[in-house]
Design a protein around this motif. Structure first.
Motif, PDB file in Angstrom:
ATOM      1  N   LEU A 122       3.173   1.564  -0.920  1.00  0.00           N
ATOM      2  CA  LEU A 122       2.568   0.508  -0.103  1.00  0.00           C
ATOM      3  C   LEU A 122       3.249  -0.835  -0.325  1.00  0.00           C
ATOM      4  O   LEU A 122       3.408  -1.622   0.608  1.00  0.00           O
ATOM      5  CB  LEU A 122       1.073   0.402  -0.415  1.00  0.00           C
ATOM      6  CG  LEU A 122       0.212   1.564   0.080  1.00  0.00           C
ATOM      7  CD1 LEU A 122      -1.250   1.340  -0.274  1.00  0.00           C
ATOM      8  CD2 LEU A 122       0.353   1.776   1.588  1.00  0.00           C
ATOM      9  N   PHE A 123       3.658  -1.116  -1.552  1.00  0.00           N
ATOM     10  CA  PHE A 123       4.357  -2.383  -1.799  1.00  0.00           C
ATOM     11  C   PHE A 123       5.725  -2.406  -1.123  1.00  0.00           C
ATOM     12  O   PHE A 123       6.170  -3.451  -0.648  1.00  0.00           O
ATOM     13  CB  PHE A 123       4.522  -2.621  -3.304  1.00  0.00           C
ATOM     14  CG  PHE A 123       3.275  -3.093  -3.992  1.00  0.00           C
ATOM     15  CD1 PHE A 123       2.559  -4.175  -3.511  1.00  0.00           C
ATOM     16  CD2 PHE A 123       2.805  -2.451  -5.132  1.00  0.00           C
ATOM     17  CE1 PHE A 123       1.409  -4.623  -4.147  1.00  0.00           C
ATOM     18  CE2 PHE A 123       1.662  -2.881  -5.774  1.00  0.00           C
ATOM     19  CZ  PHE A 123       0.956  -3.967  -5.282  1.00  0.00           C
ATOM     20  N   LEU A 124       6.377  -1.253  -1.063  1.00  0.00           N
ATOM     21  CA  LEU A 124       7.737  -1.198  -0.520  1.00  0.00           C
ATOM     22  C   LEU A 124       7.778  -0.942   0.982  1.00  0.00           C
ATOM     23  O   LEU A 124       8.708  -1.356   1.661  1.00  0.00           O
ATOM     24  CB  LEU A 124       8.527  -0.084  -1.219  1.00  0.00           C
ATOM     25  CG  LEU A 124       8.851  -0.294  -2.700  1.00  0.00           C
ATOM     26  CD1 LEU A 124       9.418   0.986  -3.296  1.00  0.00           C
ATOM     27  CD2 LEU A 124       9.826  -1.437  -2.887  1.00  0.00           C
ATOM     28  N   VAL A 147       3.441   2.905   7.602  1.00  0.00           N
ATOM     29  CA  VAL A 147       2.829   3.943   6.778  1.00  0.00           C
ATOM     30  C   VAL A 147       2.305   5.055   7.691  1.00  0.00           C
ATOM     31  O   VAL A 147       1.412   4.816   8.505  1.00  0.00           O
ATOM     32  CB  VAL A 147       1.669   3.386   5.931  1.00  0.00           C
ATOM     33  CG1 VAL A 147       1.141   4.456   4.981  1.00  0.00           C
ATOM     34  CG2 VAL A 147       2.113   2.153   5.159  1.00  0.00           C
ATOM     35  N   PRO A 148       2.825   6.266   7.575  1.00  0.00           N
ATOM     36  CA  PRO A 148       2.326   7.370   8.402  1.00  0.00           C
ATOM     37  C   PRO A 148       0.849   7.651   8.113  1.00  0.00           C
ATOM     38  O   PRO A 148       0.373   7.449   6.990  1.00  0.00           O
ATOM     39  CB  PRO A 148       3.198   8.557   7.970  1.00  0.00           C
ATOM     40  CG  PRO A 148       4.393   7.954   7.322  1.00  0.00           C
ATOM     41  CD  PRO A 148       3.932   6.685   6.695  1.00  0.00           C
ATOM     42  N   ILE A 154      -3.856   9.761   2.068  1.00  0.00           N
ATOM     43  CA  ILE A 154      -3.657  10.030   0.632  1.00  0.00           C
ATOM     44  C   ILE A 154      -3.840   8.751  -0.175  1.00  0.00           C
ATOM     45  O   ILE A 154      -4.575   8.710  -1.167  1.00  0.00           O
ATOM     46  CB  ILE A 154      -2.254  10.615   0.369  1.00  0.00           C
ATOM     47  CG1 ILE A 154      -2.120  11.992   1.025  1.00  0.00           C
ATOM     48  CG2 ILE A 154      -1.985  10.714  -1.136  1.00  0.00           C
ATOM     49  CD1 ILE A 154      -0.718  12.573   0.948  1.00  0.00           C
ATOM     50  N   CYS A 155      -3.173   7.671   0.266  1.00  0.00           N
ATOM     51  CA  CYS A 155      -3.143   6.430  -0.506  1.00  0.00           C
ATOM     52  C   CYS A 155      -4.514   5.757  -0.602  1.00  0.00           C
ATOM     53  O   CYS A 155      -4.910   5.305  -1.691  1.00  0.00           O
ATOM     54  CB  CYS A 155      -2.156   5.442   0.117  1.00  0.00           C
ATOM     55  SG  CYS A 155      -0.428   5.910  -0.051  1.00  0.00           S
ATOM     56  N   VAL A 156      -5.222   5.651   0.516  1.00  0.00           N
ATOM     57  CA  VAL A 156      -6.475   4.888   0.526  1.00  0.00           C
ATOM     58  C   VAL A 156      -7.511   5.481  -0.425  1.00  0.00           C
ATOM     59  O   VAL A 156      -8.018   4.782  -1.308  1.00  0.00           O
ATOM     60  CB  VAL A 156      -7.023   4.753   1.966  1.00  0.00           C
ATOM     61  CG1 VAL A 156      -8.412   4.124   1.947  1.00  0.00           C
ATOM     62  CG2 VAL A 156      -6.075   3.907   2.804  1.00  0.00           C
ATOM     63  N   PRO A 157      -7.851   6.777  -0.326  1.00  0.00           N
ATOM     64  CA  PRO A 157      -8.823   7.325  -1.279  1.00  0.00           C
ATOM     65  C   PRO A 157      -8.349   7.276  -2.730  1.00  0.00           C
ATOM     66  O   PRO A 157      -9.136   7.018  -3.648  1.00  0.00           O
ATOM     67  CB  PRO A 157      -8.993   8.777  -0.816  1.00  0.00           C
ATOM     68  CG  PRO A 157      -8.550   8.800   0.601  1.00  0.00           C
ATOM     69  CD  PRO A 157      -7.451   7.784   0.678  1.00  0.00           C
ATOM     70  N   LEU A 167      -4.521  -4.752  -4.905  1.00  0.00           N
ATOM     71  CA  LEU A 167      -3.464  -5.555  -4.295  1.00  0.00           C
ATOM     72  C   LEU A 167      -2.618  -4.697  -3.359  1.00  0.00           C
ATOM     73  O   LEU A 167      -2.242  -5.129  -2.262  1.00  0.00           O
ATOM     74  CB  LEU A 167      -2.591  -6.186  -5.380  1.00  0.00           C
ATOM     75  CG  LEU A 167      -1.517  -7.174  -4.909  1.00  0.00           C
ATOM     76  CD1 LEU A 167      -2.139  -8.353  -4.181  1.00  0.00           C
ATOM     77  CD2 LEU A 167      -0.692  -7.656  -6.095  1.00  0.00           C
ATOM     78  N   ALA A 168      -2.335  -3.466  -3.772  1.00  0.00           N
ATOM     79  CA  ALA A 168      -1.579  -2.550  -2.914  1.00  0.00           C
ATOM     80  C   ALA A 168      -2.363  -2.245  -1.638  1.00  0.00           C
ATOM     81  O   ALA A 168      -1.810  -2.245  -0.535  1.00  0.00           O
ATOM     82  CB  ALA A 168      -1.268  -1.263  -3.674  1.00  0.00           C
ATOM     83  N   LEU A 169      -3.668  -2.014  -1.769  1.00  0.00           N
ATOM     84  CA  LEU A 169      -4.500  -1.745  -0.591  1.00  0.00           C
ATOM     85  C   LEU A 169      -4.530  -2.938   0.360  1.00  0.00           C
ATOM     86  O   LEU A 169      -4.569  -2.771   1.582  1.00  0.00           O
ATOM     87  CB  LEU A 169      -5.928  -1.398  -1.030  1.00  0.00           C
ATOM     88  CG  LEU A 169      -6.139   0.000  -1.617  1.00  0.00           C
ATOM     89  CD1 LEU A 169      -7.512   0.102  -2.268  1.00  0.00           C
ATOM     90  CD2 LEU A 169      -5.987   1.066  -0.534  1.00  0.00           C
TER      91      LEU A 169
END
Length: 330
Positions: free
Chosen positions: A26-28, A33-34, A40-43, A67-69
């Motif tokens: 997410l930072f990069l 974002v597919p 996957i990332c959010v949960p 911060l990533a979210l």
């Protein structure tokens, strides 16, 4: 990274490694974002932020996850089942236990506020259940005190410290709320006062922040849920009077100052229904008139009148070319 994240999510063996992968991704790559990876990332990151440990290392891990979210763009749509209960619990738990860093808490609000783009039904939750106005006011007051203390002790003028960065992030979140939400409650009156206090500490030391204050409060004058008396009582008129007495002002900043007074004057001229409300309007009008007369405000407006046409070429909100539209007469 995409293949690794999908693989780790299917294995469900190394939760910490998957969290690290999601944060890095997410930072990069937050601009593209597919959907498969958002699911996957959010949960995953919300689960990391929900941990109740309060040691310094745990706080840092929660800060990075939130911060990533917060980097996930507001134009991404994903189902509320992926985030709503979790982010609500994170914010409410912090309000009760103060278990997040200032940056983590601000990031949690940014993540939630960004979801408004596709979900207006979140307005009531944000305003009435999670008390955004109250919380933003409290956070800004604490951050302003911290920065003011550092300036006094260390002479850190015009440095972009962590607290200054967080204040600017709060302002972005508040600005997005103001442009997206129609709901308003009494808690937001205190937020006006907090923004004014940030202006007072920043006007000599952090010019970028003070200008953001001017923009925010100017836009507040358009919101008819906010009484002009509340704006005056919380120091908004003092803010603009002081700003317009600066020796050098950019055209867009002058425009925001004039826009505030144009809106305030227009609203004070409008008669209201009911004797009590009309009496209140006249009382407020007299108070504002006396204050602006004391400040010599009409002289300032008159001195800027020749620039209004130039200002209108450079700002979104069009200003009146009639100088008397900025005055409050009784």
């Amino acid at each position: 990274m995409k293949e690794m994240m999908i693989d780790e999510n299917e294995k469900k063996k190394d939760e910490k490694f998957l969290t690290d992968l999601c944060e890095c991704y997410l930072f990069l790559h937050y601009k593209c974002v597919p959907d498969e990876l958002l699911s996957i990332c959010v949960p995953c990151l919300l689960k990391a932020a929900l941990k109740k440990e309060e040691c310094e290392e745990a706080q840092k891990e929660k800060e990075i996850a939130l911060l990533a979210l917060s980097h996930i763009d507001r134009y991404y749509f994903f189902r509320q089942e992926l985030f709503l209960n979790e982010i609500k619990e994170i914010i409410q738990h912090h309000q009760e236990h103060r278990n997040l860093t200032q940056l983590a808490y601000q990031s949690a609000w940014t993540f939630l506020m960004n979801r408004l783009y596709y979900a207006n039904n979140l307005e009531s939750l944000i305003v009435n259940e999670l008390h955004f106005g109250r919380e933003a006011a409290r956070e800004l007051d604490e951050l302003a005190k911290s920065v003011s203390r550092k300036i006094k002790e260390e002479d850190e003028i015009e440095k972009e410290g962590k607290e200054v960065f967080i204040i600017r992030e709060w302002f972005c979140t508040i600005n997005y709320f103001l442009s997206s939400c129609k709901l308003w409650n009494a808690e937001f009156v205190k937020l006006i006062g907090s923004i004014v206090r940030v202006f007072l500490f920043s006007k000599d030391n952090h010019r970028r922040i003070s200008i953001q204050c001017v923009y925010l409060v100017s836009d507040l004058a358009k919101n008819r849920n906010i009484g002009i008396e509340a704006l005056m009582d919380e120091g908004a008129i003092d803010l603009f009077s002081e700003e317009m007495n600066q020796s050098t002002l950019k055209v867009d900043t002058i425009g925001k100052c004039l826009f505030f007074f144009m809106n305030a004057s227009e609203r004070l001229k409008e008669k209201t229904d009911g004797e009590a409300e009309e009496a209140k309007r006249k009382t407020t009008k007299r108070k504002v008139f006396e204050k602006l007369e004391k400040e010599g405000f009409e002289d300032i407006i008159t001195s800027l009148y020749g620039e209004i046409s130039l200002i209108n070429e450079n700002v979104i909100d069009t200003l009146s070319i009639n100088v008397y539209d900025y005055f409050v007469n009784i």
